[in-house]
Write a protein that holds these residues in place. Structure first.
Motif, PDB file in Angstrom:
ATOM      1  N   ILE A  66      61.900  35.040  49.726  1.00 36.02           N
ATOM      2  CA  ILE A  66      62.698  35.185  48.500  1.00 36.02           C
ATOM      3  C   ILE A  66      64.080  35.767  48.787  1.00 36.02           C
ATOM      4  O   ILE A  66      65.089  35.272  48.272  1.00 36.02           O
ATOM      5  CB  ILE A  66      61.946  36.038  47.461  1.00 36.02           C
ATOM      6  CG1 ILE A  66      60.796  35.240  46.853  1.00 36.02           C
ATOM      7  CG2 ILE A  66      62.885  36.489  46.347  1.00 36.02           C
ATOM      8  CD1 ILE A  66      59.994  36.023  45.838  1.00 36.02           C
ATOM      9  N   PRO A  67      64.196  36.856  49.598  1.00 38.07           N
ATOM     10  CA  PRO A  67      65.542  37.397  49.832  1.00 38.07           C
ATOM     11  C   PRO A  67      66.486  36.426  50.525  1.00 38.07           C
ATOM     12  O   PRO A  67      67.703  36.539  50.376  1.00 38.07           O
ATOM     13  CB  PRO A  67      65.272  38.631  50.714  1.00 38.07           C
ATOM     14  CG  PRO A  67      63.834  38.966  50.501  1.00 38.07           C
ATOM     15  CD  PRO A  67      63.160  37.652  50.276  1.00 38.07           C
ATOM     16  N   LEU A  68      65.944  35.476  51.291  1.00 39.71           N
ATOM     17  CA  LEU A  68      66.797  34.568  52.044  1.00 39.71           C
ATOM     18  C   LEU A  68      67.336  33.437  51.185  1.00 39.71           C
ATOM     19  O   LEU A  68      68.547  33.180  51.154  1.00 39.71           O
ATOM     20  CB  LEU A  68      66.024  33.979  53.235  1.00 39.71           C
ATOM     21  CG  LEU A  68      66.041  34.784  54.526  1.00 39.71           C
ATOM     22  CD1 LEU A  68      65.159  36.024  54.393  1.00 39.71           C
ATOM     23  CD2 LEU A  68      65.565  33.925  55.689  1.00 39.71           C
ATOM     24  N   ASN A  69      66.421  32.763  50.457  1.00 45.65           N
ATOM     25  CA  ASN A  69      66.843  31.593  49.691  1.00 45.65           C
ATOM     26  C   ASN A  69      65.753  31.258  48.682  1.00 45.65           C
ATOM     27  O   ASN A  69      64.580  31.125  49.050  1.00 45.65           O
ATOM     28  CB  ASN A  69      67.085  30.408  50.639  1.00 45.65           C
ATOM     29  CG  ASN A  69      67.578  29.170  49.919  1.00 45.65           C
ATOM     30  OD1 ASN A  69      66.802  28.426  49.330  1.00 45.65           O
ATOM     31  ND2 ASN A  69      68.878  28.943  49.983  1.00 45.65           N
ATOM     32  N   TYR A  70      66.146  31.112  47.415  1.00 44.81           N
ATOM     33  CA  TYR A  70      65.155  30.830  46.377  1.00 44.81           C
ATOM     34  C   TYR A  70      64.534  29.450  46.558  1.00 44.81           C
ATOM     35  O   TYR A  70      63.365  29.236  46.211  1.00 44.81           O
ATOM     36  CB  TYR A  70      65.805  30.937  44.993  1.00 44.81           C
ATOM     37  CG  TYR A  70      64.851  30.626  43.868  1.00 44.81           C
ATOM     38  CD1 TYR A  70      63.890  31.554  43.482  1.00 44.81           C
ATOM     39  CD2 TYR A  70      64.898  29.405  43.208  1.00 44.81           C
ATOM     40  CE1 TYR A  70      62.997  31.268  42.469  1.00 44.81           C
ATOM     41  CE2 TYR A  70      64.009  29.110  42.183  1.00 44.81           C
ATOM     42  CZ  TYR A  70      63.064  30.048  41.822  1.00 44.81           C
ATOM     43  OH  TYR A  70      62.176  29.767  40.815  1.00 44.81           O
ATOM     44  N   GLY A  71      65.277  28.522  47.114  1.00 45.90           N
ATOM     45  CA  GLY A  71      64.732  27.190  47.342  1.00 45.90           C
ATOM     46  C   GLY A  71      63.566  27.210  48.317  1.00 45.90           C
ATOM     47  O   GLY A  71      62.557  26.511  48.117  1.00 45.90           O
ATOM     48  N   LYS A 119      70.038  27.607  40.313  1.00 45.89           N
ATOM     49  CA  LYS A 119      68.604  27.815  40.402  1.00 45.89           C
ATOM     50  C   LYS A 119      67.835  26.571  40.000  1.00 45.89           C
ATOM     51  O   LYS A 119      66.752  26.295  40.530  1.00 45.89           O
ATOM     52  CB  LYS A 119      68.182  28.998  39.524  1.00 45.89           C
ATOM     53  CG  LYS A 119      66.903  29.671  39.989  1.00 45.89           C
ATOM     54  CD  LYS A 119      66.747  31.042  39.399  1.00 45.89           C
ATOM     55  CE  LYS A 119      65.612  31.801  40.067  1.00 45.89           C
ATOM     56  NZ  LYS A 119      65.470  33.168  39.532  1.00 45.89           N
ATOM     57  N   ALA A 120      68.378  25.797  39.050  1.00 47.92           N
ATOM     58  CA  ALA A 120      67.727  24.542  38.671  1.00 47.92           C
ATOM     59  C   ALA A 120      67.701  23.573  39.855  1.00 47.92           C
ATOM     60  O   ALA A 120      66.675  22.929  40.119  1.00 47.92           O
ATOM     61  CB  ALA A 120      68.457  23.913  37.482  1.00 47.92           C
ATOM     62  N   LEU A 121      68.815  23.480  40.571  1.00 45.18           N
ATOM     63  CA  LEU A 121      68.841  22.611  41.746  1.00 45.18           C
ATOM     64  C   LEU A 121      67.836  23.076  42.801  1.00 45.18           C
ATOM     65  O   LEU A 121      67.093  22.269  43.370  1.00 45.18           O
ATOM     66  CB  LEU A 121      70.249  22.595  42.349  1.00 45.18           C
ATOM     67  CG  LEU A 121      71.343  21.871  41.554  1.00 45.18           C
ATOM     68  CD1 LEU A 121      72.683  22.040  42.255  1.00 45.18           C
ATOM     69  CD2 LEU A 121      71.020  20.402  41.384  1.00 45.18           C
ATOM     70  N   GLN A 122      67.810  24.393  43.054  1.00 47.74           N
ATOM     71  CA  GLN A 122      66.891  24.916  44.057  1.00 47.74           C
ATOM     72  C   GLN A 122      65.443  24.723  43.627  1.00 47.74           C
ATOM     73  O   GLN A 122      64.577  24.390  44.449  1.00 47.74           O
ATOM     74  CB  GLN A 122      67.180  26.397  44.302  1.00 47.74           C
ATOM     75  CG  GLN A 122      68.498  26.649  45.013  1.00 47.74           C
ATOM     76  CD  GLN A 122      68.797  28.126  45.152  1.00 47.74           C
ATOM     77  OE1 GLN A 122      68.544  28.916  44.234  1.00 47.74           O
ATOM     78  NE2 GLN A 122      69.345  28.520  46.283  1.00 47.74           N
TER      79      GLN A 122
END
Length: 742
Positions: A487-492, A444-447
Motif C-alpha cells: 500500500i505505501p508504494l503504490n495503490y495499484g 485512484k479510479a485508474l489504479q
C-alpha cells in the motif's frame, strides 16, 4: 494535448512512493484476516466471513503511538464496524429501507472526516462494512446481530495481535519521526555546502524546493509525537522528544537564514587567508555530520557517548577580521560574513542542546522537564465545533460526504434493480475510489480499474492450475500480506493483490471459478459511477480552489513580515512565540498551496500553458519567507529616528503590497503597481533622503536584506501579472477566475 495528458496520467498510475514495503504490517494484517477465517471455517462458526472482515479492517487502524491511543482508535473502529454490520444486515432485509438507510449512513460516516484522518479512516471502514452487510442481507434480526458480534470478535483478535502478541515500542514511531527531521536537516546542510562551493543559481533554487518537504517532515513528527504522548502518564521521554523536535525546527530555520545570507554574497573573496566560503562549506558539512549523529542517538534505544562537534563561526570570524585588516573586503561584505559567522555559532548552540537532550533520552526523566510549546492534544475543543464549522456547502468535507452518500446510494439502487453477482463489489469500488478532490479520484479510479483487471487475470490463471484448498490457502496468506505491504508504494499494486486474494477466496468458498470476470465488470461499473459522482455532484475543481490557497500562503508571508515589523517598531527582538506561530502557519499554508497545485496538475482537464507563472509564484512565496527568516535572526536593529522612519515606511508599503497581491491572486485581477522600495530605504539611490541616507550609513547589512526582500515581491508581482496576460480570453484589468477551464 490529449496524448500528453494520457502519458502524464499513465506515469502517475505507475509511480512508486520512495518508501520501503510495510512487511510487518502486511504479515500482521494477513494473520488478522486468515486466523479468523480458518478458525471460523473449521469450527463451522456462524458469521465466519464477518470474523475475517473485522480482523482485517481493524488491523488497518493501528498506526502506532501509545497503547492507549492505539486501543482507543482500534476499539472505536471495531464498535463502528459492528454497529454498521448490524444496521446493514437489518436494512438489507427490507429493500424499501435500503436506499434511504444507505444515503443517511454512508453520508454520516463520510462526514466523520471533520475530526481528522483517523476518524476519516474509521468512517470509511464503517461505511464499507455497512454496504457489505447490505449486499449480504441477514435472513433474520438475530443473524444481523450475530454478524455484529462476529465483527467484534475478529476486531478483538486484531487488537490482541497488535497490542499484546505482536507489540511495538510505544515511542518507536515518534523516535523515527524525530530522527527523520534531523536526517532532513543533514541533507539540507550538505546541499547548502555544495551550493556555497559551486554558487550556481539552480543549486539555490533546488534548496528552496526542499523547504516544503522538510516542513512536512516536521509536521508529521509533531502529529506522531502528539499521538504517542496522548494518554500517557510518563512525561520524561516525551518531553525530551519534543525538545529535540523543536531543536530540529530551529536548526532548519537557522540553515534557511544562513542560505539566504550566503546567496547574497558576491563573487568569491580570495586573499592570503583564502576564500571564507571554504570555511563555511566545511562548517556546514560538520553541521550535517552532527545532524547524522543526532539521527543515530534518537533512533537507538541504549546509551552512547556524546559526540563533541568542533565547528562554529569563530574560524570564519577570524578570517573575516584578517581580510578586513588587509583591506580585501568592503564594509557590506564584512557585515555579511560576520553575520554568517554569528549564524553558524547559533547553529552550534542549538546542536549542543539537541546532543545533550538526545544523550539523556533513554534515562530517567528529570524532575523539572524543559519548557516546550504545547501540543495540540493539550487543547480542549468541543466535539460539536468541527461539525458546526463544516455545516455549509462551502465545506469540502460536507460536499464530499454528500457526494459519496448519493453515489453509493445510486450503486445500491442499481444493484437492487439488476441484481448482479456480488453486487456489493460495485458499492465497495465507489467508496474506495471517491476522494475529496477530482485529481486524486481520477488517479485512484485508474489504479483501481487497471489493478482489478490485472488481478482478475492472475486469479483466472491461478484458478486454472491450482485446485488444492490447502495450497490455495497458503498462497492467499502470502497475497494478503503482500497487498497490505505494498500500500505505501503504490495503490495499484495493492489492488492487484487484493483482487487476487479476495476473488480466489470467494471462488474457494463458493466453488464458482468465474468470479474474476464478475469482479472486473463490477469494478468497471463502480469506477464509472465514482467518476460520474465526482464530476457532476458539487464538483469544485482545483482550478477554483488553487487561487485561494495561494492567496493564503501570500497572506501568511505578510503576517510573518508583520511580526518583524512590530518588533522593529518596539525596538527589540521579535516575540519568540508569535514568530514560531507565524512561521509554522506560513509553512502549512505554503504546503497547502503546493499540494493544491499538484492536484491541479493531476486533474484530467488541466491546461499546461500557464504552469510557469504559477510555479514562480509558489517558489518565490518560499523565497520571500526565507528572507524573512534571515531578518528574524537579527538580534536588534538601529533605533535612531531616521532609521526607524525608513523601517516604518518600508513596513507600511510592504504590508499593503502583500495584501494587494494576495487579493489580486485570489480574485484574478491585476495587482496594483509596487512602490519604489529602493527609494524608501535609500538603496542605490543617487540622492537619498535623510532616512535612506541614515539606513545606508548605520545599517548597510539590514538595508541589503530589505532590498533582497523587495526583489522577491517584485518577482511575485511580475509572475501574477504574467499569469493574467497568459489568458487570452480574460480582460486585461479584471477576471473572474485566475485559471479558466479548458
Amino acid at each position: 494535448m490529449l496524448h500528453r495528458q494520457l502519458l502524464d496520467h499513465a506515469k502517475a498510475v505507475a509511480r512508486f512512493a520512495p518508501v520501503r514495503p510495510a512487511v510487518k504490517a502486511g504479515l500482521r494484517a494477513a494473520l488478522a484476516f486468515f486466523v479468523p477465517t480458518v478458525v471460523g471455517t473449521a469450527l463451522h462458526l456462524p458469521g465466519a466471513l464477518w470474523l475475517a472482515v473485522g480482523g482485517f479492517n481493524t488491523s488497518f487502524v493501528d498506526k502506532g503511538g501509545s497503547y492507549h491511543a492505539r486501543f482507543r482508535a482500534m476499539g472505536g473502529t471495531a464498535l463502528a464496524a459492528a454497529v454498521s454490520a448490524v444496521m446493514g444486515g437489518l436494512a438489507g432485509m427490507h429493500p424499501a429501507l435500503a436506499i434511504p438507510a444507505t444515503l443517511l449512513w454512508v453520508t454520516a460516516w463520510s462526514f466523520a472526516g471533520v475530526y481528522g484522518a483517523a476518524a476519516n479512516l474509521t468512517g470509511n471502514i464503517a461505511a464499507t462494512t455497512f454496504v457489505i452487510a447490505l449486499g449480504l442481507p441477514a435472513p433474520t434480526a438475530l443473524h444481523a446481530l450475530e454478524s455484529g458480534v462476529a465483527v467484534l470478535g475478529g476486531s478483538a483478535w486484531a487488537m490482541l495481535l497488535s497490542l499484546v502478541l505482536w507489540p511495538i515500542r510505544p515511542y518507536r514511531p515518534a523516535r523515527k519521526a524525530v530522527a527523520a527531521c534531523f536526517d532532513a536537516v543533514a541533507d539540507y546542510a550538505e546541499g547548502l555546502s555544495r551550493a556555497v562551493q559551486g554558487a550556481r543559481e539552480d543549486a539555490w533554487q533546488a534548496l528552496i524546493q526542499q523547504h516544503g518537504r522538510i516542513r512536512e517532515t516536521l509536521e508529521v513528527a509533531r502529529t506522531t509525537l502528539a499521538a504517542t504522548r496522548q494518554g500517557r502518564g510518563e512525561r520524561g521521554r516525551g518531553e525530551r522528544l519534543l525538545v529535540l523536535l523543536e531543536s530540529a525546527d530551529a536548526m532548519f530555520m537557522g540553515l534557511i537564514a544562513l542560505g539566504e545570507q550566503l546567496e547574497s554574497l558576491g563573487p568569491p573573496v580570495s586573499g592570503p587567508v583564502g576564500d571564507p566560503r571554504a570555511a563555511v562549506a566545511v562548517a556546514l558539512l560538520d553541521c550535517a555530520n552532527t545532524a547524522r549523529d543526532l539521527v543515530r542517538l534518537v533512533e537507538q534505544e541504549g546509551r552512547s557517548r556524546r559526540p563533541q562537534p568542533e565547528w562554529d563561526g569563530r574560524a570564519l570570524k577570524d578570517a573575516v577580521g584578517d581580510l578586513d585588516a588587509r583591506g580585501l573586503v568592503t564594509r557590506l561584505e564584512r557585515a555579511r560574513l560576520t553575520d554568517i559567522a554569528r549564524l553558524l555559532t547559533e547553529m552550534r548552540e542549538r546542536a549542543d542542546v539537541a546532543l545533550d537532550t538526545a544523550c539523556r533520552l533513554p534515562g530517567p526523566f528529570p524532575q523539572a522537564p524543559p519548557p516546550a510549546r504545547a501540543l495540540a492534544e493539550e487543547s480542549h475543543v468541543s466535539l460539536g465545533d468541527p461539525v458546526r464549522a463544516h455545516l455549509t456547502l462551502d465545506s469540502e468535507v460536507l460536499r464530499h460526504a454528500l457526494r459519496v452518500g448519493i453515489t453509493t446510494t445510486a450503486a445500491v439502487y442499481i444493484a437492487s434493480v439488476f441484481r448482479p453477482n456480488h453486487g456489493y463489489w460495485v458499492t465497495l469500488t465507489v467508496l474506495t475510489i471517491m476522494q475529496p478532490y477530482t485529481g486524486p479520484t481520477f488517479l485512484k479510479a485508474l489504479q483501481r480499474v487497471l489493478g482489478t483487471v490485472v488481478g482478475g487475470l492472475l486469479a483466472i490463471a491461478v484458478a486454472s492450475w491450482l485446485q488444492d484448498p490447502r495450497a490455495m490457502m497458503g498462497l492467499l496468506f502470502c497475497t494478503a500480506a503482500m497487498c497490505v505491504s505494498l500500500i505505501p508504494l503504490n495503490y495499484g499494486l495493492f489492488t492487484i493483490f487484493a483482487t487476487l486474494t479476495f476473488v480466489l477466496l470467494a471462488e474457494l468458498g463458493s466453488g464458482d471459478w468465474t468470479l474474476a470476470t464478475v469482479r472486473i465488470v463490477n469494478t468497471l461499473i463502480g469506477g464509472g459511477l465514482a467518476l460520474a459522482g465526482t464530476f457532476f455532484l458539487w464538483q469544485r475543481s482545483e482550478e477554483q480552489r488553487f487561487p485561494a490557497q495561494l492567496a493564503d500562503a501570500l497572506r501568511a508571508d505578510r503576517e510573518f513580515f508583520a511580526v518583524l515589523a512590530r518588533a522593529w517598531k518596539q525596538g527589540g527582538p521579535p516575540d519568540a512565540t508569535a514568530l514560531a506561530e507565524a512561521r509554522r502557519k506560513l509553512g502549512l499554508a505554503t504546503i497547502n498551496a503546493e499540494t493544491s497545485f499538484q492536484r491541479l496538475l493531476n486533474e484530467p482537464r488541466w491546461r499546461t500553458e500557464t504552469v510557469e507563472p504559477l510555479m514562480t509564484l509558489l517558489a518565490f512565496t518560499r523565497r520571500f519567507a526565507a528572507v524573512c527568516t534571515l531578518l528574524a535572526s537579527r538580534r536588534s536593529v538601529p533605533s535612531t529616528p531616521a532609521v526607524q522612519e525608513a523601517l516604518s515606511r518600508y513596513a507600511r508599503a510592504m504590508d499593503a503590497s502583500m495584501e494587494d497581491l494576495a487579493d489580486a491572486v485570489h480574485h484574478g485581477r491585476r495587482p496594483s503597481p509596487l512602490p519604489a522600495f529602493d527609494v524608501l530605504i535609500g538603496w542605490n539611490v543617487p540622492t537619498p533622503d535623510a532616512a535612506g541616507a541614515a539606513m545606508a550609513a548605520e545599517a548597510p547589512l539590514l538595508q541589503s536584506q530589505l532590498e533582497r526582500l523587495a526583489r522577491q515581491i517584485t518577482v511575485l508581482h511580475t509572475a501574477a501579472v504574467r499569469r493574467l496576460e497568459a489568458l487570452p480570453e480574460a480582460p486585461p484589468q479584471a477576471q473572474t477566475s485566475m485559471i479558466t477551464k479548458s
